[in-house]
Structures are given as C-alpha cells and as structure tokens.
Design a protein around this motif. Structure first.
Motif, PDB file in Angstrom:
ATOM      1  N   TRP A 236       9.803  18.972  12.751  1.00  0.00           N
ATOM      2  CA  TRP A 236      11.065  19.709  12.906  1.00  0.00           C
ATOM      3  C   TRP A 236      11.731  19.386  14.240  1.00  0.00           C
ATOM      4  N   ASP A 237      10.908  19.008  15.240  1.00  0.00           N
ATOM      5  CA  ASP A 237      11.545  18.635  16.514  1.00  0.00           C
ATOM      6  C   ASP A 237      11.626  17.112  16.669  1.00  0.00           C
ATOM      7  N   GLU A 266       6.146  36.379   2.951  1.00  0.00           N
ATOM      8  CA  GLU A 266       7.039  35.234   2.743  1.00  0.00           C
ATOM      9  C   GLU A 266       6.334  34.035   2.103  1.00  0.00           C
TER      10      GLU A 266
ATOM     11  N   SER B  82       6.136  35.344  11.099  1.00  0.00           N
ATOM     12  CA  SER B  82       5.768  33.929  11.056  1.00  0.00           C
ATOM     13  C   SER B  82       7.037  33.083  11.100  1.00  0.00           C
ATOM     14  N   ARG B  84       8.085  31.122   8.848  1.00  0.00           N
ATOM     15  CA  ARG B  84       8.779  31.212   7.554  1.00  0.00           C
ATOM     16  C   ARG B  84       9.667  32.431   7.464  1.00  0.00           C
ATOM     17  N   LYS B  85       9.156  33.542   7.996  1.00  0.00           N
ATOM     18  CA  LYS B  85       9.933  34.769   7.963  1.00  0.00           C
ATOM     19  C   LYS B  85      11.146  34.614   8.885  1.00  0.00           C
ATOM     20  N   THR B  94      15.540  26.575  10.523  1.00  0.00           N
ATOM     21  CA  THR B  94      14.304  26.018  11.071  1.00  0.00           C
ATOM     22  C   THR B  94      14.573  24.990  12.159  1.00  0.00           C
ATOM     23  N   LYS B  95      15.509  24.093  11.844  1.00  0.00           N
ATOM     24  CA  LYS B  95      15.831  23.008  12.777  1.00  0.00           C
ATOM     25  C   LYS B  95      16.244  23.583  14.139  1.00  0.00           C
ATOM     26  N   TYR B  98      13.431  25.195  16.199  1.00  0.00           N
ATOM     27  CA  TYR B  98      12.619  24.223  16.945  1.00  0.00           C
ATOM     28  C   TYR B  98      13.369  23.682  18.157  1.00  0.00           C
ATOM     29  N   PRO B 102      10.881  24.730  21.484  1.00  0.00           N
ATOM     30  CA  PRO B 102      10.240  23.488  21.045  1.00  0.00           C
ATOM     31  C   PRO B 102       8.760  23.658  20.695  1.00  0.00           C
ATOM     32  N   LYS B 103       8.313  22.896  19.728  1.00  0.00           N
ATOM     33  CA  LYS B 103       6.933  22.812  19.255  1.00  0.00           C
ATOM     34  C   LYS B 103       6.498  23.998  18.408  1.00  0.00           C
ATOM     35  N   GLY B 104       6.571  25.201  18.921  1.00  0.00           N
ATOM     36  CA  GLY B 104       6.099  26.332  18.113  1.00  0.00           C
ATOM     37  C   GLY B 104       6.998  27.547  18.251  1.00  0.00           C
ATOM     38  N   LYS B 107       5.375  31.156  17.742  1.00  0.00           N
ATOM     39  CA  LYS B 107       4.404  31.436  18.797  1.00  0.00           C
ATOM     40  C   LYS B 107       5.097  31.664  20.144  1.00  0.00           C
ATOM     41  N   GLY B 120      -0.500  33.960  11.478  1.00  0.00           N
ATOM     42  CA  GLY B 120      -0.617  32.911  10.475  1.00  0.00           C
ATOM     43  C   GLY B 120      -1.635  31.833  10.814  1.00  0.00           C
ATOM     44  N   CYS B 121      -1.932  31.672  12.088  1.00  0.00           N
ATOM     45  CA  CYS B 121      -2.742  30.524  12.515  1.00  0.00           C
ATOM     46  C   CYS B 121      -4.225  30.846  12.517  1.00  0.00           C
TER      47      CYS B 121
END
Lengths: 418, 122
Positions: A236-237, A266, B82, B84-85, B94-95, B98, B102-104, B107, B120-121
C-alpha cells in the motif's frame, strides 16, 4: 424438547458435537449439526503436500466417520441466522429453530480481496497452500521448477495457523537443498508483522533461523496489489518485490452468512467474550475455533482446548449458572523447521512461548522453543491423534489450561539460556 | 490500575505497564507495545509528541480525522479498530491511510491516539 444447533462440522464443530453428544440429556436436547461438505480435511497436512511428503489421501476422510451414530446432520449451505428470532435459514429454504447456537464455520481464504491476486498468474506462477487444490497444484509446479525468486507472502493478519508460512519457508529451503538447486532459489519471506512471528519471544528464535537458512525477511509489508504483468507484489505504501513464483497466504475471512446475518466484525469473525466464548451480542449464541474473533492463534489446538471450556459453559448456560469456565487462549503448535526437525511452542493470551519440556515437566519428551527430531516425530504422530482422539472429542492427558510446570521462566531467558 | 479496564466492555483488553516515559514533563505508563496504558494520560499535545516518535512531524486535519475516529470506536467498543475497519468507516481510503501513517496505519494511529495496539496481529 430443546434444540442445540452447531453450524459447521470442521475441527471445532465436530469436537463440540462429540462432546455434547455425551454431555447432554437426549430426552431434553436435540443436537443438530449443519454442514454442506462431505469431506473432512486434515488442514495441518496441507503444508506437506507441495513438498511431496503427504498426498491427497493423507489429508481426507469422510466427515461422517467422526460423528456419533444417529447424528442429526443437515447437509445444506447456511443462508442467514436471525438472532432475534433464534432461527437459521438454510439455502435450501428450510428454517431451523435453536435454543442454543454454536457457530463453528471457521475461516476461509479470500484471494478475491486482493487486487490482481486471482489474475492471469493465479495457479500458474501464484499459488496458495491453504486449500487442498492450491497445495496440490503447487506440488505439481515444484516438480519441474528450476529455481528463481520464491516469495512467500502473508497478505494480512489474522490468518489461520500463523506459523504455517514460516514452516513453509523452512521446508522450501530444505526441499531445494535436497534437490541440489538451493543456490538457484532466492527465498524471501514477506509479512505485514514487524518481525517473523506474532509472539516476540518466538520471533527472536525463528528470526535467527531465517538468517541461518539464507531466507530474506521483508517485514511490515502490507500487500496492496499484485502486478501480474511485471510479476511484482506491491504494498500500500508502494514498495515492490519481484517474484518468479509467489506463494501467497490470502486474506482470511469468516463465512459469508455471518456478514448477511450481521453477526461478524469487518472480516466476518464473530465477536465473543474471549474467556467464556459467548457472543457479545446474543446470549444464546457461542462461537468456537477460527470463526470467533478471540485474540488467539486460529489453530486446531486452540479449538481443542476451547472445546473443553465451551462444553462446560454450555452446561452452565443450560442450568442458568454463571459461565464460570474461562478460556486462557492456550495454543500448542509444532513448527516444522526442515530436515526432519521441528520446534514446539506453547502459549496463551498472557504468557509468551518459553523454553522447557512438554507435556511432562522436565521429562518431555518434547522440547519447547527448541529444534529437535522428537518434535518432528510428534508433528507426524499428531495426524493420528487428530483423527483418532481429538475429533472424536476424547481427552488428551492434559487439561485445557496452559501449565507453567517445567518451563524455563523469563529471568532465565534473559540470562542468555537462549 | 489502568482506566482502560473500565472502558473495555468485556475485559477483552489487557494492557499492563512495563515501563514509564516522560513526555512534556509528564510521567506516562507504557505497555509492552510502547502504547500508553492510561487513556486519561492522553491529550492533543501528547499526541503530537507520539506522532514525532513515529516520524510524523505535523498532524494534519486528515491525521486528526483518523485519530478521532479511532478514539470514537475505542470508546464505543473497547477495541482499537483494525486497518479494515478504518478503510471501511473512517472516510479515509487505504492508500491515503498508508500515506498518512506509513507502514502500519492501524498500529501507528492507535499509538498516537493513546490506545492499545489493535488485536488483529495475533
């Protein structure tokens, strides 16, 4: 007569069926299980298929072999649960009533969730091994593959059996070494996690293993799409990783009817109390195994330990007692590390994997968080235990709660025992 | 003890202080993931400091949209959402998530929002 209905006759559903068949009074309770598939898959065995260790026959048996005689089995797809009316609508038009519902329909891979994953390269240069078809197709591919860039990619968490992709990497390393082409294969392990595994203690040990075996680790990579034309996975990045052969673990989701019924999160996993396994929204609904959202590994061992707790709590619920049995998130996983060796890890919600002996303190025979041949034999023997003891709801010589006996505690670890 | 336990609906969140750190002169309890233990320790200035630790120099309006959404979900459900939520419901795709974190995104945004790591992890 009251109705207890189990949705799904996989690992968790079959274990619950067998346990409740013994525990419930048949004069008061009618026990029904719903599943449309005739075959039970030994899913831990899929991992071995691409490497020619197991074949199709090793991982399939008829579901009915594991049901008590006179089981009320309904073979149909599930369309929708109506929790406010305590009814299940089946796809064939039938409606069944329940007083207690156990959701055990597991999780499935959903490659369609990732752009480009099921494009032109799917099952040509892109394979999954979490389905029987995928594992068999990959076995064929490996027979003639001459080497190149092998990328193992976890698309997103959570996934069923979080150790399986690592085991796949270790087994691939050994497989290509035995074939004499390891120098022609570059293996890269690509994960959205910050390190090799979900549990930090274990990730430290397994991370070293990746290094030793010359497997590159690409962490914090969240797969956005697959570029079929240029054979790249793109995050995504916008980070890119080239592949010749991609082994993917697609997004995992709960069953579609859970979404239709408004029962899931979800990813269609059912929110439950992580200790009692009762649905957060409906008191007469419980979920077990991969279908629930508990923060434990999605693995058969977790379902097994949870099944003992859930049986107790169903009996509590029936007798209007508090749900006093509490699941601790216990997981117990063999991790194949290649060349006839394996690790074993044992952990729960609160306690990370630690070294020691299992299941008998100080005696073993299995070594925790350490590579050994005995662990590998344990993993192979586990298939027999799965078919003959676990699914039939019989007891193993250990309880559901994780034990700390015989484990080397943290301060020892810090003193560099590892 | 942690105020988080009271806000969690079913005791589904367990975070324990393993360390302390000092930010803007305040001593804060930190859990094993490096996230704040006490939701009451958090304010917008602390968020800006936590963002800097994540390499985000300035929190823009879009960042705040995500952070505020996360805190809203946490107060309603006792869980950090998460990725997704976030994608489905935060109004940021989403794009862009990020690009912002960046990255997560889930989190990092949870950490900056003073919440525990999404579960989720596992």
């Amino acid at each position: 007569m009251k109705n207890l209905v189990i949705l799904g006759a996989g690992t968790a559903g079959t274990m619950m069926l067998n346990k409740l068949h013994k525990a419930l009074n048949p004069a008061e309770w009618k026990l029904t299980i719903v599943d449309n598939e005739k075959e039970h898959y030994y899913q831990p065995g899929f991992l071995f298929i691409p490497f020619g260790i197991y074949s199709r026959e090793d991982v399939i048996k008829p579901k009915k072999e594991f049901f008590p005689s006179n089981t009320n089995l309904i073979e149909s797809e599930i369309w929708k649960v109506l929790p406010e009316f305590s009814k299940v609508h089946l796809s064939d038009g039938k409606i069944i009533d329940y007083d207690i519902l156990i959701i055990a329909t597991g999780s499935r891979t959903a490659p369609e969730e990732t752009e480009g994953l099921t494009g032109g390269l799917w099952r040509n240069d892109i394979f999954d091994f979490y389905t029987l078809e995928g594992a068999l197709a990959l076995a064929e591919k490996f027979k003639t593959w001459q080497g190149g860039r092998l990328v193992i990619n976890i698309t997103e968490m959570p996934i069923k059996c979080p150790v399986a992709p690592l085991e796949f990497a270790f087994l691939a390393d050994a497989f290509f070494e035995d074939k004499g082409i390891r120098d022609k294969v570059k293996i890269t392990y690509v994960t959205p996690l910050a390190e090799a595994f979900t549990k930090h203690k274990c990730a430290e040990v397994l991370g070293h293993f990746l290094d030793d075996k010359g497997i590159e680790l690409e962490a914090e990579f969240n797969t956005g799409r697959i570029d079929n034309e240029n054979k790249k996975i793109v995050s995504w990045d916008e980070r890119e990783i080239d592949f010749d052969l991609l082994v993917t673990v697609p997004t995992n989701k709960g069953a579609d009817y859970i979404e239709t019924s408004g029962l899931g999160d979800e990813l269609n996993f059912v929110p439950v109390d992580k200790h009692t396994l009762q649905s957060s929204a409906n008191k007469n609904i419980f979920a077990i195994g991969d279908a629930s959202n508990i923060p434990a590994s999605k693995a058969g061992s977790v379902a097994h330990f949870a099944s003992e707790i859930l049986t107790e709590n169903i009996l509590n619920y029936i007798s209007n007692r508090p749900l006093s049995a509490r699941f601790d998130g216990h997981a117990n996983c063999f991790i194949e590390s290649g060349h006839g060796k394996a690790f074993l890890i044992d952990f729960n919600y609160d306690v990370e994997p630690m070294p020691g002996k299992f299941p008998l303190a100080f005696i073993g025979p299995f070594s925790l968080l350490k590579e050994s041949r005995t662990n590998h034999l344990g993993k192979l023997a586990f298939r027999w235990i799965y078919w003959n003891i676990l699914l039939k709801g019989r007891e193993l010589p250990m309880g559901p709660d994780m034990s700390l006996n015989g484990k080397v505690l943290d301060n020892f670890i810090n003193n560099n025992i590892l | 003890m942690s105020s988080r336990k009271q806000s969690s609906q079913e005791d589904n969140i367990m975070s324990t202080a393993v360390a302390e750190k000092i930010l803007l002169g305040k001593t804060l309890a930190i859990d094993a993931d490096g996230n704040l233990v006490n939701i009451s320790d958090w304010n917008e200035e602390i968020a800006a400091e936590l963002a800097k630790e994540e390499g985000i120099e300035i929190l823009t309006e879009k960042h705040w949209q995500v952070i505020n959404y996360m805190r809203k979900v946490y107060s309603e459900t006792g869980d950090s959402p998460s990725i997704r939520k976030l994608t489905k419901e935060s109004g940021v795709d989403t794009k862009e998530l990020y690009a912002l974190f960046p990255k997560g995104p889930a989190k990092k945004a949870a950490r900056i929002a003073g919440l525990p790591k999404p579960k989720g992890c596992i």
